[in-house]
Scaffold this active site. Structure first.
Site, mmCIF file in Angstrom:
data_model
loop_
_atom_site.group_PDB
_atom_site.id
_atom_site.type_symbol
_atom_site.label_atom_id
_atom_site.label_comp_id
_atom_site.label_asym_id
_atom_site.label_seq_id
_atom_site.Cartn_x
_atom_site.Cartn_y
_atom_site.Cartn_z
ATOM 1 N N ASP A 359 42.043 42.793 36.377
ATOM 2 C CA ASP A 359 42.300 41.431 35.704
ATOM 3 C C ASP A 359 43.710 41.511 35.013
ATOM 4 O OD1 ASP A 359 39.683 41.477 36.152
ATOM 5 O OD2 ASP A 359 39.297 40.089 34.687
ATOM 6 N N GLU A 489 33.489 39.343 45.927
ATOM 7 C CA GLU A 489 32.411 40.535 45.699
ATOM 8 C C GLU A 489 31.125 39.797 46.424
ATOM 9 O OE1 GLU A 489 32.262 40.878 41.280
ATOM 10 O OE2 GLU A 489 33.910 42.645 41.490
ATOM 11 N N GLN A 602 35.688 34.451 45.162
ATOM 12 C CA GLN A 602 37.083 33.956 44.367
ATOM 13 C C GLN A 602 38.296 34.346 45.354
ATOM 14 O OE1 GLN A 602 36.085 37.539 42.090
ATOM 15 N NE2 GLN A 602 38.043 37.561 41.740
HETATM 16 C C1 BGC Z 1 35.197 39.309 39.258
HETATM 17 C C2 BGC Z 1 36.250 40.554 39.324
HETATM 18 C C3 BGC Z 1 36.967 40.506 37.765
HETATM 19 C C4 BGC Z 1 35.416 40.762 37.207
HETATM 20 C C5 BGC Z 1 36.153 40.647 35.423
HETATM 21 C C6 BGC Z 1 34.196 39.500 38.313
HETATM 22 O O1 BGC Z 1 33.295 38.306 38.479
HETATM 23 O O2 BGC Z 1 34.924 39.182 40.639
HETATM 24 O O3 BGC Z 1 37.369 40.231 40.155
HETATM 25 O O4 BGC Z 1 37.564 41.823 37.801
HETATM 26 O O5 BGC Z 1 34.545 39.719 37.064
HETATM 27 O O6 BGC Z 1 36.596 39.696 35.044
#
Ligand code: BGC
Length: 768
Positions: A359, A489, A602
């Site tokens: 992030d 994810e 996302q």
């Molecule tokens: C997201 C990731 C992110 C993490 C922390 C997850 O829900 O899919 O992209 O790095 O949250 O914010």
């Protein structure tokens, strides 16, 4: 349940009326921080209702034992988490023997305000205790930006309808726990408790990591505005010290306690000195006094707002929201210390362990680059540079060789601490974000020295990783990247995730380009870097050939890149056809069902199109947006901002605004019923991006700064400032005109709607 209770206001987050159901949500929303430490907006006095106590110190973590069902080779041993640190805000109150506790007394009035302009948290309330005593309490608290080891509370109690005995006991308490502890273990050991006249301190140490922290307090009392020295009695237990005072109150008397407290810790001072430093720092704070520190706080924040504020006219809620996002980001990270970073929840909760994710590189760096001096973003890059050895070690554990580096998905100290195989081993796209951030920084600041001094070593190590991770398919005669999880994810162990392959290819080219440039232009650096990294000329051609022969899943008939191999074999049903009762799918569906579905958590392909927008025609971007956005459930807070920016670019104004609202008030309106766990700090940078890159259309590709502003129909005007190569530019946009103002003495050339413009020092250009 906790939606829409925050009162709209330009500069403040305000809550009126007391509702026990909202306490944990408000604890997150009203959090305060100063980069070095931060805390949830817990009450100073006792509270027996539902609460998540949280006070955190930047950099202090504990390697909690992991809890996984079935151990797999290569898993990290622990999950690092930022610790809940000793409580220094506590003030126990009794009135004629009855404890003040908002959960048990009758709350007649309650007001809470987080003032973002001046960075303080205020509460004022009137309560009636069960003995019919009514008191009015006012508390004002802040974490000093100039003395970052100090927090201050001004806590007043007024007897409204009685004369009686006030017992007031400021305390410090090291007997705290983490709610997210995997095995309910205690993470701190208390080493020493000590006291002096009006103060006390507790020296404690984290188990395993052996960080030491001295938590101190000093208390000063006033009665009706005049200093008093009431008699103190102290109680101590193994982990706790309280100073008790009894003060006779006549009706309308007002007692004020000034509590100066905070943390002094071993990352910044020798362990043996911690308690004496704490004593000195708190004495200094007492000498400056509450009013003096408050004045300084306002001045410190005036400077922050001078370069980072966004003004929105015609939409109060949008104004409040954007400032809330900017405020929280500044509370979380100040850029003074390259050992610190930005956890997804900042200092507002425990989730994500307070650790560093991609992030930072993908979302936060552009915010800090534009609103601060370049040293701030540079420190974020140095954080990763300083952890390069660990990233190489991490790759080695997974079987990579010759100095290849895999940066961790989650970390506190450079070691991987995430342990779900599909993420730890497979969400390797994060490695690309490290390099993209370097590119972003150098492109934005023009500071090529960064690559020479630090960046190239990282770029080489990551290129080595990609060159080993890609495998050659004789069948396709191309390179594949197999068994990965992309940014989405909701798909695991897929082959040839387009985003991953694209960023890998780009990293390899970027490595070649820079190494060749350094060879030509900076021969001494070339030698030094080659020697340090054991770089071989032959690597260049390897990287080139892998990059040139990288495979990308593509549908010829549809003219779009596929998110991964086989994506089209899924049953494709747009999100809008899913019943509301089935969303969010991550709460309503089994993981198995999610994995098989076409739903995207996302931005994934679109994340790549956002990063590398200049590689694609508008038509290509549009086709991909129109294909993927309808399949996206936006169940990561990082999702709406990227879509908002792309939608603005594509003139899909309604979509851009819809996505903007989702990101901007995500926490304030608690869209996902989860703000009680903490705020989404890293996605707040995405909100800022949605205004500046989205509506403002700011781009900075290939050393060229450009704007292409539009404005949501709902707003009258907006303006933002950016610091670009030491020129401070303000962009103002209304429905009638766009005004570019150069607030600095540095002339600037830029492009507005594809027109080249030169803005003289202190100059102004207005376009209708
Ligand atoms: C997201 C990731 C992110 C993490 C922390 C997850 O829900 O899919 O992209 O790095 O949250 O914010």
């Amino acid at each position: 349940m906790n939606h829409n209770y925050i009162i709209p206001n330009k500069w403040s987050i305000i809550e009126e009326g007391f509702d026990a159901e909202r306490v944990t949500a408000s604890e997150s929303l009203f959090s305060i921080g100063n980069g070095a430490m931060g805390q949830r907006a817990n009450f100073e006095e006792a509270y027996s209702g539902d609460t998540l106590q949280g006070s955190y110190i930047g950099g202090i973590y504990y390697p909690d034992k992991t809890r996984v069902g079935w151990w797999k080779n290569g898993y990290p041993e622990y999950f690092a988490k930022v610790l809940n640190a000793p409580n220094w805000i506590g003030i126990a109150i009794k009135i004629d023997g009855q404890e003040l506790d908002l959960n048990t007394c009758k709350v007649i009035a309650f007001y809470r305000e987080l003032n973002m302009k001046k960075a303080w948290l205020k509460r004022s309330f009137i309560v009636e205790l069960s003995n019919a005593r009514q008191v009015k309490v006012e508390s004002l608290r802040f974490l000093s930006f100039s003395l970052t080891e100090v927090g201050v509370i001004k806590y007043s109690i007024k007897a409204l309808n009685f004369s009686g005995m006030l017992e007031i006991a400021p305390y410090i308490d090291a007997g705290i726990v983490n709610e997210d502890s995997n095995y309910d273990e205690f993470f701190w050991k208390v080493l020493d408790l000590s006291e002096n006249d009006n103060g006390a301190s507790i020296l404690s140490e984290t188990l395993k990591t052996k960080f030491q922290v001295c938590t101190g307090m000093k208390n000063v009392f006033h009665l009706n505005g005049k200093k008093i020295n009431p008699t103190k009695k102290s109680t101590k237990s193994e982990k706790y010290i309280a100073h008790h005072y009894q003060i006779d109150l006549a009706k309308d008397d007002k007692v004020t306690l000034y509590k100066y407290a905070g943390y002094v810790q071993s990352m910044n001072h020798p362990k043996k000195d911690l308690c004496s430093v704490s004593h000195d720092v708190l004495s200094k704070a007492v000498a400056i006094g509450f009013a003096g520190l408050l004045k300084q706080q306002k001045q410190d924040w005036e400077k922050i707002w001078a370069t980072s504020d966004i003004l929105i006219k015609g939409d109060l809620k949008a104004q409040q929201a954007i400032r809330f996002n900017i405020f929280q980001l500044n509370q979380t990270y100040t850029g003074k210390d390259a050992r610190l970073n930005i956890g997804p929840k900042g200092f507002t909760g425990e989730k994500y362990g307070g650790s560093t994710y991609w992030d930072t590189e993908a979302y936060c760096i552009p915010f800090y680059l534009s609103t601060k001096d370049k040293q701030v973003a540079k420190n974020l890059l140095l954080y990763r540079y300083n952890q390069l050895d660990k990233a190489i070690e991490n790759a080695k554990k997974l079987g990579f060789t010759k100095g290849a580096a895999l940066y961790p998905m989650v970390t506190m100290n450079g070691e991987e601490s995430h342990n779900e195989w599909e993420i730890t081993f497979e969400e390797i796209h994060r490695n690309g974000a490290m390099i993209y951030a370097i590119y972003n920084y150098v492109n934005y600041t023009g500071d090529y020295n960064y690559i020479l001094e630090y960046g190239m070593e990282v770029i080489i190590a990551v290129a080595r990783f990609w060159s080993q991770r890609a495998t050659f398919s004789n069948f396709k005669n191309q390179y594949m990247i197999l068994g990965v999880t992309g940014p989405n994810e909701y798909e695991n162990n897929v082959n040839n995730n387009w985003y991953t392959n694209y960023i890998a290819k780009w990293c390899l080219h970027y490595a070649v380009e820079n190494m060749q440039r350094i060879g030509l232009e900076y021969p001494t650096d070339y030698k030094r870097i080659s020697h340090k990294t054991n770089f071989k000329e032959s690597e260049i051609s390897d990287w080139q050939s892998i990059a040139n022969r990288m495979y990308f899943p593509h549908s010829e008939s549809m003219g779009i890149f596929m998110q991964q191999d086989g994506f089209l074999d899924k049953e494709i049903i747009p999100v809008k056809e899913l019943p509301d009762s089935e969303r969010p799918i991550n709460q309503k569906w089994s993981w198995d069902r999610i994995l098989r579905s076409c739903y995207i958590k996302q931005a994934d392909v679109l994340q790549g199109m956002y990063f590398f927008e200049d590689h694609f025609s508008d038509l290509k971007l549009k086709n991909h947006f129109e294909y993927y956005e309808p399949l996206t459930v936006h169940e990561s807070s990082l999702s709406p901002c990227v879509h908002s920016i792309l939608a603005s670019k594509l003139n899909m104004d309604e979509k851009a605004y819809e996505m903007y609202l989702r990101t901007a008030r995500l926490d304030l309106d608690d869209y996902n019923d989860e703000v009680h766990e903490g705020c989404h700090i890293t996605s707040m940078a995405g909100t800022w991006l949605s205004v500046v890159q989205g509506f403002g259309g700011m781009r900075n590709f290939n050393n060229k700064l450009s704007f292409n502003p539009s404005i949501p129909a709902e707003w009258k005007s907006y303006s933002f400032k950016i610091n670009y190569r030491d020129a401070i530019i303000q962009v103002y946009k209304s429905h009638k005109e766009t005004i570019y103002t150069n607030l600095s003495d540095k002339p600037l050339t830029f492009f507005a709607n594809n027109r080249r413009l030169v803005l003289a020092q202190k100059g102004l250009i207005s376009l209708k």
